[in-house]
Design an enzyme around this catalytic site. Structure first.
Site, mmCIF file in Angstrom:
data_model
loop_
_atom_site.group_PDB
_atom_site.id
_atom_site.type_symbol
_atom_site.label_atom_id
_atom_site.label_comp_id
_atom_site.label_asym_id
_atom_site.label_seq_id
_atom_site.Cartn_x
_atom_site.Cartn_y
_atom_site.Cartn_z
ATOM 1 N N ALA A 1 0.838 -1.197 0.000
ATOM 2 C CA ALA A 1 0.000 0.000 0.000
ATOM 3 C C ALA A 1 0.873 1.246 0.000
ATOM 4 C CB ALA A 1 -0.914 -0.007 1.217
ATOM 5 N N GLY B 1 0.107 -5.378 0.476
ATOM 6 C CA GLY B 1 -1.078 -5.338 -0.379
ATOM 7 C C GLY B 1 -0.828 -5.917 -1.747
ATOM 8 N N GLU C 1 -1.194 -9.581 -1.330
ATOM 9 C CA GLU C 1 -2.624 -9.833 -1.152
ATOM 10 C C GLU C 1 -3.379 -9.740 -2.477
ATOM 11 O OE1 GLU C 1 -3.347 -8.327 3.421
ATOM 12 O OE2 GLU C 1 -2.984 -6.815 1.863
ATOM 13 N N GLU D 1 3.934 -6.014 6.883
ATOM 14 C CA GLU D 1 3.212 -5.009 7.666
ATOM 15 C C GLU D 1 3.695 -4.934 9.111
ATOM 16 O OE1 GLU D 1 0.336 -6.371 4.409
ATOM 17 O OE2 GLU D 1 1.818 -7.310 5.734
#
Length: 259
Positions: free
Chosen positions: A67, A110, A113, A133
């Site tokens: 992200a 992300g 993911e 993260e």
């Protein structure tokens, strides 16, 4: 589109689309705007009867390196709760056409993911996967702790999520995260050949098969077997099933229409 590049007939094949994440200066870091563009494009493809399979990729350095932290650093819990980002990601799960993630370079946070949201992953030999993260004081928030555990098992997923360490393409292959590893230089060609093969199959059966495989993660074995059997029965109401079996008996190539 500001954040993605779309080719609706990749290699002049009207059945295969290519979507390329296009924020190279920040290693394709995922913003809400990028996710919105991506999901809206995938739904446009969903409504196009000609396109039967999509390839999602980044560039040589990164599929997506997570992200965009600059967007998130001062966010509150309520900001996250009300963010459009997660509403768009939930819509990803409703797509019926197969999506192949073609991953070179980093697929982190992300980005990892997002790759796991696709139906299968092909990795270039330069690819690196991880959920880092924990290194910035948070945890995966878009399926990393759930899809990764289902893909590679509890212990390995726990190790990656708690350390934030990365694994290379060969490890990802050995652990069952990716379908196969190919030379980075030929990644898109390999992904295209797979997408081309899928696009030559009966579209109705492909859709039902995708949904049936996904149910394996969500149901007990007994319920999932019942779901599979009902989906199998449903294929017999399609023109494609009749065409496929007749073509087999007549020793010719089938001509599927997605009906």
């Amino acid at each position: 589109m500001e954040n993605i590049i779309v080719d609706y007939s990749f290699k002049d094949n009207e059945h295969v689309a290519l979507i390329k994440l296009n924020r190279p200066k920040v290693l394709n870091a995922l913003t809400t705007d990028l996710i919105k563009e991506l999901v809206e494009t995938l739904y446009k493809i969903e409504d196009d009867p000609k396109i039967r399979c999509t390839i999602l990729t980044g560039n040589d350095k990164a599929f997506a390196a997570g992200a965009d932290i600059a967007q998130m650093v001062e966010a509150t819990a309520i900001d996250q709760l009300q963010s459009e980002r997660y509403r768009y990601l939930q819509q990803f799960n409703l797509l019926t056409k197969p999506i192949i993630a073609a991953v070179n370079g980093f697929a982190l946070g992300g980005g990892c993911e997002l790759a796991m949201m696709c139906d299968l992953i092909i990795a270039g030999d330069s690819a690196k996967f991880g959920q880092p993260e924990i290194k910035i004081g948070t945890i995966p928030g878009a399926g990393g702790s759930q899809r990764l555990t289902r893909a590679i098992g509890k212990s390995k997923a726990m190790m990656l999520a708690l350390t934030g360490d990365m694994i290379n393409a060969r490890q990802a292959d050995e652990w069952g995260l990716v379908a196969k590893v190919v030379p980075s230089m030929t990644l898109l060609d390999e992904a295209y050949q797979l997408a081309k093969t899928i696009s030559q199959r009966a579209p109705v059966a492909v859709q039902l098969c995708k949904q049936s495989v996904n149910k394996a993660y969500e149901m007990s074995l007994s319920d999932a077997l019942d779901y599979e059997r009902r989906s199998y029965y449903l294929t017999f109401s399609s023109e494609d099933q009749k065409e496929g079996m007749r073509a087999f008996l007549e020793k010719r190539a089938p001509e599927y229409k997605g009906k």
